[in-house]
Write a protein that holds these residues in place. Sequence first.
Motif, short mmCIF file in Angstrom:
data_model
loop_
_atom_site.label_atom_id
_atom_site.label_comp_id
_atom_site.label_asym_id
_atom_site.label_seq_id
_atom_site.Cartn_x
_atom_site.Cartn_y
_atom_site.Cartn_z
N THR A 27 0.81 -1.22 0.00
CA THR A 27 0.00 0.00 0.00
C THR A 27 0.84 1.27 0.00
OG1 THR A 27 -0.16 -0.11 2.40
CG2 THR A 27 -1.94 -1.12 1.13
N GLY A 28 2.15 1.12 0.18
CA GLY A 28 3.03 2.28 0.18
C GLY A 28 4.45 1.85 -0.11
N GLN A 29 5.30 2.84 -0.40
CA GLN A 29 6.71 2.56 -0.65
C GLN A 29 7.54 3.71 -0.12
OE1 GLN A 29 7.30 2.18 -4.87
NE2 GLN A 29 5.98 3.88 -5.34
N VAL A 30 8.77 3.40 0.26
CA VAL A 30 9.70 4.39 0.78
C VAL A 30 11.10 4.11 0.25
CG1 VAL A 30 8.47 4.80 2.96
CG2 VAL A 30 10.23 3.07 2.88
N GLY A 34 13.19 6.86 4.14
CA GLY A 34 11.86 6.77 4.70
C GLY A 34 11.61 5.55 5.56
N VAL A 35 12.65 4.78 5.82
CA VAL A 35 12.47 3.55 6.60
C VAL A 35 11.92 3.86 7.99
CG1 VAL A 35 13.66 1.59 7.66
CG2 VAL A 35 14.14 2.21 5.29
N SER A 36 12.40 4.92 8.60
CA SER A 36 11.90 5.29 9.93
C SER A 36 10.40 5.57 9.88
CB SER A 36 12.65 6.52 10.44
OG SER A 36 12.15 6.92 11.70
N ALA A 37 9.95 6.28 8.87
CA ALA A 37 8.52 6.56 8.71
C ALA A 37 7.74 5.27 8.48
CB ALA A 37 8.28 7.54 7.57
N ALA A 38 8.32 4.37 7.71
CA ALA A 38 7.65 3.09 7.42
C ALA A 38 7.49 2.27 8.70
CB ALA A 38 8.43 2.31 6.38
N VAL A 51 4.49 -1.87 3.49
CA VAL A 51 5.27 -0.79 2.89
C VAL A 51 6.54 -1.41 2.32
CG1 VAL A 51 6.48 1.37 3.29
CG2 VAL A 51 4.31 0.94 4.44
N LEU A 52 6.77 -1.17 1.05
CA LEU A 52 7.93 -1.70 0.34
C LEU A 52 9.08 -0.71 0.42
CD1 LEU A 52 9.00 -3.88 -1.66
CD2 LEU A 52 8.05 -2.48 -3.48
N VAL A 53 10.27 -1.18 0.80
CA VAL A 53 11.46 -0.32 0.82
C VAL A 53 12.14 -0.44 -0.53
CG1 VAL A 53 13.68 0.14 1.92
CG2 VAL A 53 11.74 -0.61 3.31
N ARG A 54 12.25 0.68 -1.24
CA ARG A 54 12.90 0.73 -2.55
C ARG A 54 14.10 1.67 -2.43
NH1 ARG A 54 8.78 1.38 -7.28
NH2 ARG A 54 10.73 0.85 -8.29
N PRO A 55 15.32 1.13 -2.33
CA PRO A 55 16.51 1.95 -2.09
C PRO A 55 16.70 3.10 -3.08
CG PRO A 55 17.05 -0.35 -1.81
CD PRO A 55 15.65 -0.30 -2.37
N GLY A 56 16.26 2.98 -4.32
CA GLY A 56 16.45 4.05 -5.30
C GLY A 56 15.43 5.17 -5.22
N SER A 58 13.71 8.40 -3.82
CA SER A 58 14.24 9.55 -3.06
C SER A 58 13.24 10.04 -2.04
CB SER A 58 14.62 10.67 -4.02
OG SER A 58 13.46 11.14 -4.69
N GLY A 59 13.73 10.82 -1.11
CA GLY A 59 12.88 11.42 -0.08
C GLY A 59 12.80 10.58 1.18
N ALA A 60 12.17 11.19 2.19
CA ALA A 60 12.07 10.52 3.47
C ALA A 60 10.63 10.15 3.82
CB ALA A 60 12.64 11.41 4.58
N GLY A 61 9.69 10.45 2.95
CA GLY A 61 8.30 10.17 3.25
C GLY A 61 7.78 8.94 2.56
N LEU A 62 6.56 8.60 2.91
CA LEU A 62 5.86 7.48 2.28
C LEU A 62 5.27 7.93 0.96
CD1 LEU A 62 4.04 6.13 5.41
CD2 LEU A 62 5.54 4.78 3.98
N HIS A 63 5.38 7.08 -0.02
CA HIS A 63 4.81 7.33 -1.35
C HIS A 63 3.74 6.28 -1.61
CE1 HIS A 63 8.19 10.01 -2.39
NE2 HIS A 63 8.91 9.15 -1.71
N PRO A 64 2.76 6.59 -2.45
CA PRO A 64 1.76 5.57 -2.79
C PRO A 64 2.41 4.40 -3.52
CG PRO A 64 1.30 7.65 -3.93
CD PRO A 64 2.53 7.85 -3.10
N ALA A 65 1.79 3.26 -3.42
CA ALA A 65 2.27 2.07 -4.11
C ALA A 65 2.12 2.27 -5.62
CB ALA A 65 1.51 0.85 -3.67
N PRO A 66 3.01 1.63 -6.40
CA PRO A 66 2.92 1.78 -7.86
C PRO A 66 1.66 1.15 -8.44
CG PRO A 66 4.66 0.23 -7.24
CD PRO A 66 4.07 0.77 -5.99
#
Length: 66
Positions: A27-30, A34-38, A51-56, A58-66
């Motif tokens: 439902t989300g990606q960081v 953004g790991v701390s937020a996740a 929440v999926l961690v995607r190393p590439g 950017s940013g520190a917030g949660l993004h919607p899932a693709p």
Amino acid sequence: MAYPPEEFGWTLERIADGTIDAAALVTGQVGLGGVSAALDTPRQPDDHVKVLVRPGLSGAGLHPAP
């Protein structure tokens, strides 16, 4: 809460045969920032399932899932 070991096998079988759409659970990606937020998301269980961690990413917030 604990799951019996055989439940993992059953779940993987259901994902493999298409019974469970695993992508729908994300439902989300960081990014790494953004790991701390996740890690805080379980405190708001209505916001995210997984929440999926995607190393590439950017940013520190949660993004919607693709």
